[in-house]
Write a protein that holds these residues in place. Structure first.
Motif, PDB file in Angstrom:
ATOM      1  N   PRO A 157       0.966  -1.196  -0.080  1.00 28.39           N
ATOM      2  CA  PRO A 157      -0.045   0.036   0.032  1.00 28.39           C
ATOM      3  C   PRO A 157       0.803   1.148  -0.037  1.00 28.39           C
ATOM      4  O   PRO A 157       0.303   2.393  -0.007  1.00 28.39           O
ATOM      5  N   TYR A 158       2.251   1.031   0.018  1.00 28.64           N
ATOM      6  CA  TYR A 158       3.161   2.262  -0.006  1.00 28.64           C
ATOM      7  C   TYR A 158       3.586   2.981  -1.166  1.00 28.64           C
ATOM      8  O   TYR A 158       4.653   3.688  -1.084  1.00 28.64           O
ATOM      9  N   GLN A 161       3.275  -4.194  -6.830  1.00 25.58           N
ATOM     10  CA  GLN A 161       2.029  -3.938  -7.053  1.00 25.58           C
ATOM     11  C   GLN A 161       1.366  -3.046  -6.292  1.00 25.58           C
ATOM     12  O   GLN A 161       1.449  -3.347  -5.044  1.00 25.58           O
ATOM     13  N   ASP A 162       0.586  -2.081  -6.596  1.00 25.00           N
ATOM     14  CA  ASP A 162      -0.357  -1.214  -5.575  1.00 25.00           C
ATOM     15  C   ASP A 162      -1.484  -2.031  -5.049  1.00 25.00           C
ATOM     16  O   ASP A 162      -2.244  -2.486  -6.030  1.00 25.00           O
ATOM     17  N   VAL A 163      -1.947  -2.169  -3.892  1.00 27.65           N
ATOM     18  CA  VAL A 163      -2.995  -2.925  -3.481  1.00 27.65           C
ATOM     19  C   VAL A 163      -4.253  -1.932  -3.938  1.00 27.65           C
ATOM     20  O   VAL A 163      -4.104  -0.879  -4.262  1.00 27.65           O
ATOM     21  N   ALA A 179      -3.562   7.817  10.541  1.00 25.07           N
ATOM     22  CA  ALA A 179      -3.378   9.134  10.061  1.00 25.07           C
ATOM     23  C   ALA A 179      -2.677   9.042   8.627  1.00 25.07           C
ATOM     24  O   ALA A 179      -3.217  10.011   7.752  1.00 25.07           O
ATOM     25  N   ALA A 180      -1.705   8.313   8.693  1.00 24.72           N
ATOM     26  CA  ALA A 180      -0.891   8.424   7.322  1.00 24.72           C
ATOM     27  C   ALA A 180      -1.514   7.692   6.221  1.00 24.72           C
ATOM     28  O   ALA A 180      -1.210   8.180   4.991  1.00 24.72           O
ATOM     29  N   ASP A 229      -3.514   7.955  -1.490  1.00 25.60           N
ATOM     30  CA  ASP A 229      -1.967   8.146  -1.197  1.00 25.60           C
ATOM     31  C   ASP A 229      -1.653   7.966   0.417  1.00 25.60           C
ATOM     32  O   ASP A 229      -2.503   7.916   1.145  1.00 25.60           O
ATOM     33  N   SER A 230      -0.505   8.694   0.601  1.00 18.73           N
ATOM     34  CA  SER A 230       0.018   8.812   2.006  1.00 18.73           C
ATOM     35  C   SER A 230       0.413  10.080   2.396  1.00 18.73           C
ATOM     36  O   SER A 230       0.986  10.751   1.461  1.00 18.73           O
TER      37      SER A 230
END
Length: 493
Positions: A32-33, A55-57, A152-153, A159-160
């Motif tokens: 996810p990062y 891969q992006d989850v 929170a992040a 996004d993050s």
């Protein structure tokens, strides 16, 4: 080396292929990062002859869909594996790899995906096992700081913002002290609908009921200073056949990039090469069956075989202050400092040992047995162990907690598990043991009312009594000197 970017079931996917003709074994990282952060890692795998895939989850960064942490990873991972194994550059063999949440993705794929969609080997570094495991201690006590920072992040957003909590605390230093804890999203100033659901997951999954079904080789990697250290060891201990290896060093969540104060030059490990060599052996079926690995001893160049357990040692702990104290959630013991107040109403019981007459190598599970009384029917009991140098500098060794519901005023005997230690304590060190009712903001405050700490709005002070003569500190100590074990040899055997 060729880089391809494709969509697999709507999930943004980078593929880095080695030079030369395939097909190749593959490594899959689901995160996810932001998959783009892994491009250097993908190049490293490709240089070593692997087709590397990141891969992006679902619902994160460039991937389609909605982001629901810990919910879709087995199904989405299985779809990706089926696609991967159909590619002309794939020889069908696959290693699922990742750290933190990405390790959860790898484990979900190995343990929950259908047969035929599972990887052939797993590398899980500082693994986040699941919602309840990351949000609560084994006792059920809530991990506030870590979860508030992560949600929170990363929570409920594509996004993050890695500094979201830091910025919010700069604006309001008392942010986490406001009640109820469930109201944190409003104080952050953003929509965070998944936050209440974090705390509805109360039952931590027993690793023995989950990981024992595994049928692929595992390499579990963790740090003594990481908040998932106990879960890393439990995963390795309960992993099923055919083989499981453990690598634990004096590192934080970032592993070798985040060494602890007790790290030595001998604890520098080239993880990239080690992962690739282990993966080759795992895919070839050349690893010895069973459990093995190594654990580093902080403060010493020593590495010992994983599973090493010292013999029980019970140093005498003498009362220093606060056999009677008040656990007041309005003024909790703070987790971010090891300073112990010397004046005022005691907020904890403090005990110390005499200076150690000789060095101690502490390896294994440590715990505290005590007899104590709470003035409220609901109480948390924290035990914090620190090593104090002859110069007076304190360093945290371990923290453990139990949550109890006992009749007010009635003494109870119980054990607080401090977790696994791997540390050399020099001669002259004093051990300081603190018994307290709170450890905030690392953990949410018990309100002492019986209300859920996440939704509580009312706090009560709790009078505590500890019987110093009934406090027993148990440390696992190596009675003889060990020759240092070679980490690579143990991991790759």
């Amino acid at each position: 080396m060729t880089l391809l970017t494709v969509a697999v079931e709507g999930l943004a996917t980078d593929v880095r292929l080695p030079d030369g003709d395939g097909p190749f074994p593959a490594v899959l990282v689901r995160t996810p990062y932001d998959r783009r952060r892994h491009r250097a890692e993908l190049r490293g795998w490709a240089r070593r002859g692997f087709a590397a895939v990141a891969q992006d989850v679902r619902g994160r960064h460039a991937s389609a869909g909605d982001w629901h942490p810990y919910e879709n990873e087995a199904a989405d991972g299985a779809a990706t594996v089926r696609w991967l194994r159909r590619q002309p550059w794939s020889d069908g063999r696959l290693v699922a790899s990742g750290s933190s949440y990405a390790a959860h993705c790898a484990l979900a794929l190995a343990l929950e995906a259908p047969e035929g969609a599972r990887p052939d080997a797993v590398i899980a570094a500082v693994p986040a096992l699941g919602t309840a495991e990351t949000a609560r201690e084994p006792s059920g006590v809530e991990r506030l700081w870590a979860r508030a920072g992560w949600w929170a992040a990363h929570g409920d957003r594509r996004d993050s913002d890695d500094k979201a909590l830091e910025k919010a605390l700069a604006a309001d230093p008392e942010l986490l002290a406001h009640l109820p804890v469930s109201g944190l999203p409003a104080r952050l100033g953003r929509n965070l609908p998944s936050w209440p659901g974090v705390w509805r997951h109360r039952a931590r999954r027993r690793p023995g009921s989950w990981a024992r079904q595994a049928g692929t080789p595992l390499l579990a990697v963790g740090g003594h200073h990481d908040h998932f250290a106990e879960d890393t060891v439990a995963l390795w201990r309960w992993w099923g056949k055919p083989s499981a290896r453990l690598l634990m060093g004096p590192w934080g969540h970032g592993l070798v990039a985040e060494p602890g104060p007790d790290a030595e030059p001998a604890h520098r490990v080239g993880l990239g090469d080690l992962y690739a060599r282990w993966a080759r052996l795992a895919l070839a079926g050349e690893l010895r069956h069973g459990h093995g690995g190594v654990v580093a001893l902080g403060g010493s160049p020593l590495w010992v075989p994983a599973g090493t357990e010292g013999e029980p040692y019970r140093p005498e702990v003498l009362p220093l202050r606060g056999a009677s104290f008040t656990a007041d959630p309005e003024r909790p013991v703070l987790s971010g400092t090891l300073t112990v107040p010397a004046e005022g109403t005691p907020d904890r019981c403090v005990l110390v040992t005499a200076p150690l007459p000789h060095p101690l190598d502490v390896v294994g599970l440590a715990e505290v047995r005590l007899r104590a009384t709470a003035g409220t029917p609901f109480a948390d009991w924290f035990a914090r162990l620190a090593a104090v140098t002859p110069e007076g500098m304190a360093r945290r060794l371990a923290v453990g907690v139990v949550r109890r519901a006992d009749p007010p005023g009635r003494p109870a005997e119980f054990t607080v598990v401090l977790g696994r230690l791997a540390r050399r304590l020099p001669a002259g060190t004093r051990l300081r043991l603190e018994i307290a009712g709170h450890h905030f903001p690392a953990h949410a405050r018990n309100p002492h009312t019986g209300d859920d700490p996440i939704t509580a709005t009312r706090l009560l002070a709790s009078r505590r009594e500890v019987e110093p003569g009934r406090v027993v500190l148990r440390l696992p100590v190596l009675r003889s000197r060990h020759e240092s074990t070679d980490p690579e040899q143990e991991i790759l055997r």
